[in-house]
Motif scaffolding. Structure first.
Motif, PDB file in Angstrom:
ATOM      1  N   ILE A  26      16.802  17.194  61.534  1.00  0.00           N
ATOM      2  CA  ILE A  26      17.337  16.606  61.552  1.00  0.00           C
ATOM      3  C   ILE A  26      17.631  15.208  62.123  1.00  0.00           C
ATOM      4  N   GLU A  27      17.081  15.986  63.882  1.00  0.00           N
ATOM      5  CA  GLU A  27      16.528  14.237  64.538  1.00  0.00           C
ATOM      6  C   GLU A  27      15.649  13.499  64.425  1.00  0.00           C
ATOM      7  N   LYS A  28      14.955  14.326  63.497  1.00  0.00           N
ATOM      8  CA  LYS A  28      13.512  12.947  62.908  1.00  0.00           C
ATOM      9  C   LYS A  28      14.227  12.111  61.892  1.00  0.00           C
ATOM     10  N   SER A  29      15.696  12.788  61.139  1.00  0.00           N
ATOM     11  CA  SER A  29      16.133  11.675  60.693  1.00  0.00           C
ATOM     12  C   SER A  29      16.938  10.984  60.541  1.00  0.00           C
ATOM     13  N   GLY A  30      17.146  10.769  62.197  1.00  0.00           N
ATOM     14  CA  GLY A  30      18.006   9.979  62.369  1.00  0.00           C
ATOM     15  C   GLY A  30      19.434  10.420  62.483  1.00  0.00           C
ATOM     16  N   LEU A  31      19.676  11.434  61.870  1.00  0.00           N
ATOM     17  CA  LEU A  31      21.130  12.714  61.709  1.00  0.00           C
ATOM     18  C   LEU A  31      21.867  13.290  63.030  1.00  0.00           C
ATOM     19  N   SER A  32      22.448  13.388  63.132  1.00  0.00           N
ATOM     20  CA  SER A  32      23.469  13.946  63.981  1.00  0.00           C
ATOM     21  C   SER A  32      24.205  14.886  63.313  1.00  0.00           C
ATOM     22  N   ILE A  33      24.069  16.837  63.800  1.00  0.00           N
ATOM     23  CA  ILE A  33      24.658  17.915  63.327  1.00  0.00           C
ATOM     24  C   ILE A  33      26.724  17.615  63.894  1.00  0.00           C
ATOM     25  N   ARG A  34      27.168  17.761  62.265  1.00  0.00           N
ATOM     26  CA  ARG A  34      28.738  17.701  63.055  1.00  0.00           C
ATOM     27  C   ARG A  34      29.254  19.378  63.455  1.00  0.00           C
ATOM     28  N   ASN A  35      30.007  19.294  64.481  1.00  0.00           N
ATOM     29  CA  ASN A  35      30.448  20.614  64.600  1.00  0.00           C
ATOM     30  C   ASN A  35      31.551  20.993  63.573  1.00  0.00           C
ATOM     31  N   GLN A  36      30.461  21.825  62.466  1.00  0.00           N
ATOM     32  CA  GLN A  36      31.181  22.696  61.188  1.00  0.00           C
ATOM     33  C   GLN A  36      29.741  23.248  60.826  1.00  0.00           C
ATOM     34  N   PRO A  37      30.433  24.706  60.003  1.00  0.00           N
ATOM     35  CA  PRO A  37      29.341  25.506  59.987  1.00  0.00           C
ATOM     36  C   PRO A  37      28.334  25.002  59.527  1.00  0.00           C
ATOM     37  N   ILE A  38      27.002  25.528  59.565  1.00  0.00           N
ATOM     38  CA  ILE A  38      26.099  25.094  58.520  1.00  0.00           C
ATOM     39  C   ILE A  38      26.447  26.527  57.677  1.00  0.00           C
ATOM     40  N   VAL A  39      26.282  26.116  56.485  1.00  0.00           N
ATOM     41  CA  VAL A  39      26.333  26.809  55.215  1.00  0.00           C
ATOM     42  C   VAL A  39      25.208  27.267  54.125  1.00  0.00           C
ATOM     43  N   GLU A  40      24.969  28.538  53.281  1.00  0.00           N
ATOM     44  CA  GLU A  40      24.313  28.922  52.930  1.00  0.00           C
ATOM     45  C   GLU A  40      24.875  28.218  51.446  1.00  0.00           C
ATOM     46  N   ARG A  41      24.085  27.741  49.986  1.00  0.00           N
ATOM     47  CA  ARG A  41      24.667  27.950  48.684  1.00  0.00           C
ATOM     48  C   ARG A  41      24.055  28.132  47.851  1.00  0.00           C
ATOM     49  N   TYR A  42      24.733  29.237  47.277  1.00  0.00           N
ATOM     50  CA  TYR A  42      23.267  30.218  45.688  1.00  0.00           C
ATOM     51  C   TYR A  42      24.033  30.132  44.394  1.00  0.00           C
ATOM     52  N   THR A  43      23.536  28.602  43.997  1.00  0.00           N
ATOM     53  CA  THR A  43      23.655  28.917  42.081  1.00  0.00           C
ATOM     54  C   THR A  43      22.171  30.362  41.195  1.00  0.00           C
ATOM     55  N   ASP A  44      23.058  30.512  40.061  1.00  0.00           N
ATOM     56  CA  ASP A  44      22.031  31.513  39.282  1.00  0.00           C
ATOM     57  C   ASP A  44      20.928  31.413  39.049  1.00  0.00           C
ATOM     58  N   GLU A  45      20.782  29.764  39.518  1.00  0.00           N
ATOM     59  CA  GLU A  45      19.739  29.235  39.002  1.00  0.00           C
ATOM     60  C   GLU A  45      18.142  29.541  40.353  1.00  0.00           C
ATOM     61  N   LEU A  46      18.693  29.787  41.390  1.00  0.00           N
ATOM     62  CA  LEU A  46      18.310  30.030  42.935  1.00  0.00           C
ATOM     63  C   LEU A  46      18.431  31.128  42.700  1.00  0.00           C
ATOM     64  N   ILE A  47      18.965  31.784  42.555  1.00  0.00           N
ATOM     65  CA  ILE A  47      19.760  32.869  42.698  1.00  0.00           C
ATOM     66  C   ILE A  47      17.968  33.751  42.194  1.00  0.00           C
ATOM     67  N   ARG A  48      18.251  33.484  40.652  1.00  0.00           N
ATOM     68  CA  ARG A  48      16.860  33.516  39.911  1.00  0.00           C
ATOM     69  C   ARG A  48      15.573  33.565  40.311  1.00  0.00           C
ATOM     70  N   GLN A  49      15.722  32.659  41.323  1.00  0.00           N
ATOM     71  CA  GLN A  49      13.944  31.881  41.325  1.00  0.00           C
ATOM     72  C   GLN A  49      13.784  32.362  43.739  1.00  0.00           C
ATOM     73  N   HIS A  50      14.830  33.613  43.460  1.00  0.00           N
ATOM     74  CA  HIS A  50      15.284  33.961  44.935  1.00  0.00           C
ATOM     75  C   HIS A  50      15.180  32.589  45.816  1.00  0.00           C
ATOM     76  N   ARG A  51      15.237  32.043  45.728  1.00  0.00           N
ATOM     77  CA  ARG A  51      16.112  30.538  46.378  1.00  0.00           C
ATOM     78  C   ARG A  51      17.274  30.672  47.080  1.00  0.00           C
ATOM     79  N   CYS A  52      17.818  29.856  48.032  1.00  0.00           N
ATOM     80  CA  CYS A  52      19.408  29.324  48.527  1.00  0.00           C
ATOM     81  C   CYS A  52      19.140  28.528  49.791  1.00  0.00           C
ATOM     82  N   GLU A  53      20.686  27.640  49.251  1.00  0.00           N
ATOM     83  CA  GLU A  53      20.232  25.877  49.670  1.00  0.00           C
ATOM     84  C   GLU A  53      20.589  26.672  50.973  1.00  0.00           C
ATOM     85  N   MET A  54      20.482  25.540  52.407  1.00  0.00           N
ATOM     86  CA  MET A  54      21.189  25.423  54.043  1.00  0.00           C
ATOM     87  C   MET A  54      22.048  24.003  52.903  1.00  0.00           C
ATOM     88  N   LEU A  55      22.832  24.387  53.950  1.00  0.00           N
ATOM     89  CA  LEU A  55      23.121  22.925  54.123  1.00  0.00           C
ATOM     90  C   LEU A  55      24.680  22.847  55.073  1.00  0.00           C
TER      91      LEU A  55
END
Length: 149
Positions: free
Chosen positions: A116-145
């Motif tokens: 995040i730091e290398k990309s020039g961004l900073s983290i807001r004071n809110q939760p880091i969230v996991e996101r799942y869709t049917d497609e991601l679940i079928r691939q045994h993957r998740c997204e971190m927001l």
């Protein structure tokens, strides 16, 4: 690690909450409860499921940590059956897609702050969230927001 930036609108959610230490069987049970609720309400196709830690484990005792597992719902959906209704705060998020394994997630947490730091961004004071869709679940993957600014 690949990272995309996504502007996510505010979303209406139906969720179930666990209070206690993060991880382990309780999170899996909560996920099954949300999936079951979504199936009963005919929402499983194209659904988006979110895992939202509400407390920082460094500042909150494990037995008091709140974790919500939610499904994104449309305005006309009635929230019943023990689910609670809420809002996912939108905004700018760095999105990382990774294997849904303990090893991959542990590795991601190790390097994410510097990515995040290398990309020039900073983290807001809110939760880091996991996101799942049917497609991601079928691939045994998740997204971190990661909320960024």
């Amino acid at each position: 690690m690949d990272m995309m930036i996504e502007e996510i609108p505010e979303l209406r959610i139906a969720y179930f909450r666990n209070i206690g230490p993060y991880g382990g069987e309780s999170n899996k049970e909560l996920m099954e409860k949300v999936k079951s609720w979504a199936r009963k309400n005919d929402l499983m196709n194209d659904s988006v499921i979110l895992g939202i830690p509400r407390d920082h484990p460094d500042f909150t005792p494990p037995e008091a940590c709140r974790y919500d597992t939610a499904v994104v719902i449309a305005a006309e959906i009635e929230v019943t059956g023990g689910a609670m209704e809420g809002v996912f705060t939108g905004g700018k998020y760095a999105v990382f897609t990774l294997a849904h394994t303990e090893e991959a997630i542990t590795e991601w947490w190790k390097y994410m702050p510097s990515d995040i730091e290398k990309s020039g961004l900073s983290i807001r004071n809110q939760p880091i969230v996991e996101r799942y869709t049917d497609e991601l679940i079928r691939q045994h993957r998740c997204e971190m927001l990661v909320p960024v600014e």
